[in-house]
Scaffold this motif. Sequence first.
Motif, mmCIF file in Angstrom:
data_model
loop_
_atom_site.group_PDB
_atom_site.id
_atom_site.type_symbol
_atom_site.label_atom_id
_atom_site.label_comp_id
_atom_site.label_asym_id
_atom_site.label_seq_id
_atom_site.Cartn_x
_atom_site.Cartn_y
_atom_site.Cartn_z
ATOM 1 N N LYS A 42 0.832 -1.199 0.000
ATOM 2 C CA LYS A 42 0.000 0.000 0.000
ATOM 3 C C LYS A 42 0.867 1.249 0.000
ATOM 4 C CE LYS A 42 -4.171 -1.789 2.238
ATOM 5 N NZ LYS A 42 -5.113 -1.640 3.381
ATOM 6 N N GLY A 43 0.402 2.261 -0.744
ATOM 7 C CA GLY A 43 1.144 3.502 -0.817
ATOM 8 C C GLY A 43 2.459 3.366 -1.554
ATOM 9 N N ASN A 44 2.566 2.320 -2.413
ATOM 10 C CA ASN A 44 3.796 2.062 -3.173
ATOM 11 C C ASN A 44 5.011 1.883 -2.276
ATOM 12 O OD1 ASN A 44 2.707 2.083 -5.799
ATOM 13 N ND2 ASN A 44 2.714 4.319 -5.838
ATOM 14 N N LYS A 45 4.772 1.423 -1.050
ATOM 15 C CA LYS A 45 5.884 1.189 -0.129
ATOM 16 C C LYS A 45 6.471 -0.195 -0.379
ATOM 17 C CE LYS A 45 4.251 4.261 3.531
ATOM 18 N NZ LYS A 45 3.813 4.385 4.935
ATOM 19 N N GLU A 46 7.780 -0.220 -0.508
ATOM 20 C CA GLU A 46 8.473 -1.461 -0.821
ATOM 21 C C GLU A 46 8.992 -2.129 0.450
ATOM 22 O OE1 GLU A 46 12.627 -2.086 -2.896
ATOM 23 O OE2 GLU A 46 11.108 -1.656 -4.428
ATOM 24 N N ARG A 47 8.813 -3.427 0.525
ATOM 25 C CA ARG A 47 9.384 -4.180 1.643
ATOM 26 C C ARG A 47 9.928 -5.499 1.118
ATOM 27 N NH1 ARG A 47 3.874 -5.322 1.953
ATOM 28 N NH2 ARG A 47 3.299 -7.465 2.498
ATOM 29 N N LYS A 48 10.867 -6.071 1.856
ATOM 30 C CA LYS A 48 11.500 -7.320 1.440
ATOM 31 C C LYS A 48 11.123 -8.425 2.421
ATOM 32 C CE LYS A 48 15.382 -5.098 -0.927
ATOM 33 N NZ LYS A 48 14.868 -5.453 -2.275
ATOM 34 N N ILE A 49 10.779 -9.579 1.874
ATOM 35 C CA ILE A 49 10.411 -10.733 2.683
ATOM 36 C C ILE A 49 11.348 -11.879 2.329
ATOM 37 C CG2 ILE A 49 8.596 -12.402 3.225
ATOM 38 C CD1 ILE A 49 6.549 -10.286 2.467
ATOM 39 N N ARG B 179 6.802 -6.492 16.470
ATOM 40 C CA ARG B 179 7.424 -5.505 15.584
ATOM 41 C C ARG B 179 7.904 -6.146 14.287
ATOM 42 N NH1 ARG B 179 6.001 -0.334 16.743
ATOM 43 N NH2 ARG B 179 6.082 0.028 18.990
ATOM 44 N N SER B 180 8.476 -7.329 14.372
ATOM 45 C CA SER B 180 8.918 -8.037 13.174
ATOM 46 C C SER B 180 7.724 -8.415 12.308
ATOM 47 C CB SER B 180 9.711 -9.290 13.551
ATOM 48 O OG SER B 180 10.875 -8.962 14.268
ATOM 49 N N LEU B 181 6.641 -8.854 12.963
ATOM 50 C CA LEU B 181 5.431 -9.222 12.237
ATOM 51 C C LEU B 181 4.842 -8.002 11.529
ATOM 52 C CD1 LEU B 181 3.635 -11.662 11.668
ATOM 53 C CD2 LEU B 181 2.257 -11.028 13.658
ATOM 54 N N GLN B 182 4.908 -6.860 12.180
ATOM 55 C CA GLN B 182 4.420 -5.611 11.574
ATOM 56 C C GLN B 182 5.175 -5.311 10.288
ATOM 57 O OE1 GLN B 182 5.182 -2.136 13.951
ATOM 58 N NE2 GLN B 182 4.017 -0.768 12.627
ATOM 59 N N GLN B 183 6.492 -5.512 10.299
ATOM 60 C CA GLN B 183 7.311 -5.228 9.116
ATOM 61 C C GLN B 183 7.017 -6.211 7.996
ATOM 62 O OE1 GLN B 183 11.439 -4.598 9.988
ATOM 63 N NE2 GLN B 183 12.079 -4.778 7.851
ATOM 64 N N ILE B 184 6.842 -7.483 8.350
ATOM 65 C CA ILE B 184 6.547 -8.504 7.339
ATOM 66 C C ILE B 184 5.209 -8.212 6.659
ATOM 67 C CG2 ILE B 184 5.979 -10.949 7.007
ATOM 68 C CD1 ILE B 184 7.967 -11.550 9.298
ATOM 69 N N LEU B 185 4.222 -7.817 7.450
ATOM 70 C CA LEU B 185 2.887 -7.566 6.918
ATOM 71 C C LEU B 185 2.769 -6.224 6.218
ATOM 72 C CD1 LEU B 185 0.817 -8.933 9.934
ATOM 73 C CD2 LEU B 185 1.021 -9.984 7.688
ATOM 74 N N HIS C 5 2.414 -3.186 7.757
ATOM 75 C CA HIS C 5 1.440 -2.332 8.445
ATOM 76 C C HIS C 5 2.094 -1.042 8.915
ATOM 77 C CE1 HIS C 5 -1.234 -6.017 9.595
ATOM 78 N NE2 HIS C 5 -1.529 -5.534 8.410
ATOM 79 N N GLU C 6 1.373 0.067 8.782
ATOM 80 C CA GLU C 6 1.858 1.330 9.328
ATOM 81 C C GLU C 6 1.673 1.366 10.840
ATOM 82 O OE1 GLU C 6 0.298 4.808 7.530
ATOM 83 O OE2 GLU C 6 1.151 4.407 5.549
ATOM 84 N N SER C 7 0.548 0.840 11.299
ATOM 85 C CA SER C 7 0.222 0.880 12.727
ATOM 86 C C SER C 7 0.350 -0.505 13.338
ATOM 87 C CB SER C 7 -1.206 1.398 12.927
ATOM 88 O OG SER C 7 -1.617 1.240 14.272
ATOM 89 N N ILE C 8 0.971 -0.567 14.486
ATOM 90 C CA ILE C 8 1.105 -1.857 15.175
ATOM 91 C C ILE C 8 -0.240 -2.341 15.685
ATOM 92 C CG2 ILE C 8 1.538 -1.037 17.535
ATOM 93 C CD1 ILE C 8 3.861 -3.141 17.568
ATOM 94 N N ALA C 9 -1.177 -1.404 15.861
ATOM 95 C CA ALA C 9 -2.525 -1.778 16.299
ATOM 96 C C ALA C 9 -3.186 -2.691 15.269
ATOM 97 C CB ALA C 9 -3.370 -0.530 16.530
ATOM 98 N N THR C 10 -2.904 -2.467 13.985
ATOM 99 C CA THR C 10 -3.445 -3.328 12.934
ATOM 100 C C THR C 10 -2.843 -4.715 13.027
ATOM 101 O OG1 THR C 10 -3.588 -1.367 11.514
ATOM 102 C CG2 THR C 10 -3.838 -3.504 10.453
ATOM 103 N N THR C 11 -1.560 -4.792 13.339
ATOM 104 C CA THR C 11 -0.875 -6.081 13.437
ATOM 105 C C THR C 11 -1.413 -6.908 14.591
ATOM 106 O OG1 THR C 11 1.103 -4.945 12.621
ATOM 107 C CG2 THR C 11 1.406 -7.158 13.476
ATOM 108 N N GLU C 12 -1.830 -6.245 15.652
ATOM 109 C CA GLU C 12 -2.301 -6.955 16.840
ATOM 110 C C GLU C 12 -3.544 -7.797 16.567
ATOM 111 O OE1 GLU C 12 -2.711 -3.778 19.618
ATOM 112 O OE2 GLU C 12 -0.638 -3.909 20.312
ATOM 113 N N ILE C 13 -4.261 -7.485 15.483
ATOM 114 C CA ILE C 13 -5.428 -8.284 15.121
ATOM 115 C C ILE C 13 -5.028 -9.722 14.845
ATOM 116 C CG2 ILE C 13 -7.270 -8.548 13.383
ATOM 117 C CD1 ILE C 13 -7.118 -5.534 12.944
ATOM 118 N N TYR C 14 -3.798 -9.920 14.384
ATOM 119 C CA TYR C 14 -3.339 -11.240 13.955
ATOM 120 C C TYR C 14 -2.751 -12.067 15.098
ATOM 121 C CZ TYR C 14 -3.750 -9.211 9.299
ATOM 122 O OH TYR C 14 -4.220 -8.601 8.168
ATOM 123 N N THR C 15 -2.603 -11.478 16.262
ATOM 124 C CA THR C 15 -1.935 -12.177 17.370
ATOM 125 C C THR C 15 -2.975 -12.862 18.246
ATOM 126 O OG1 THR C 15 -1.942 -10.125 18.667
ATOM 127 C CG2 THR C 15 0.016 -10.607 17.378
#
Length: 310
Positions: free
Chosen positions: A183-190, A271-277, A279-289
Amino acid sequence: MQSDKTCPILEQYLAYLLTIKDRSQNTILEYRMDLLQFFRFVANQRNIAGSSFQFADAVFIRSIQLSDIYSFIAYHQETLHNSPGTRCRKIVSIRQFWKHLKSKAHIIDNNIAEELETPKLPKRIVRYMTLEESVRLLIETGSSSIRDNCIITIFLNCALRLSELAALNVDQVDSDVLTVVGKGNKERKIYLTPAVKQSLSKWLPIRNAMSVGTNALFISRNHQRLTTRSIQNVVKKHIAASGINPVGLSTHKLRHTSATLMYKYGHVDIRSLQQILGHESIATTEIYTHVDDNQLHAAVNANPLAMMFN
């Protein structure tokens, strides 16, 4: 992006979201729909006639009161019976627009929507596949389609969004890393797992042997990039073939499953999970935990007083 030249203030805001904030086309469309609906609602309340939005000028916007916003949200709740999630999105659209009008466009002096609260969203138990179901799905696709097995393997190992997987190109795959544009053309590496590497090693020779005019990683029988709808159909077909209950499952639930399995079995920190997914907000990542019953049982038994009894 469609243009409504009869409402220049709104168009200027949407152009700002697109060019400066780099919001997606879907986000732009949602903001346009929400805000035009709100303008029309206020106009109807004031008996302002006209099919266009020429009335929605600076004077009209300055005349809007907080009570107008509450009436608009109440109308969507009581008359249209919109869900809390839909009403929440409309409030966010209005709140962000009014923030822009004051801080960026300097059209208003008082931001009436600044303290506007969103409705409380009900917490739901989100469906995701168990480890056993995930294994069954991988085994089924492995015996029926090399391409589809590669798709499912990447979903379950890399936790990609549907749009991200559909947009993958061959040159985004390295020997050890998958470069994803989110999203937002943001690049990440997995980093690629052994399972992903093996599935790619089987699929890429087949894909590269085809005469195609696209750089897409996953292509259809017509040698075109697989669409998101086609990928959804692939996932749906194999879930059914695996004998897994399909209720509540989708491509997004495969992403959800991947993130949950990483967190539950891999002890991945948030925090690592947030980067993999991505997500801008860690609150969004917490849905998956998720925390299941076994984890709760182990947690209470870990109390040093758990064995203190006569």
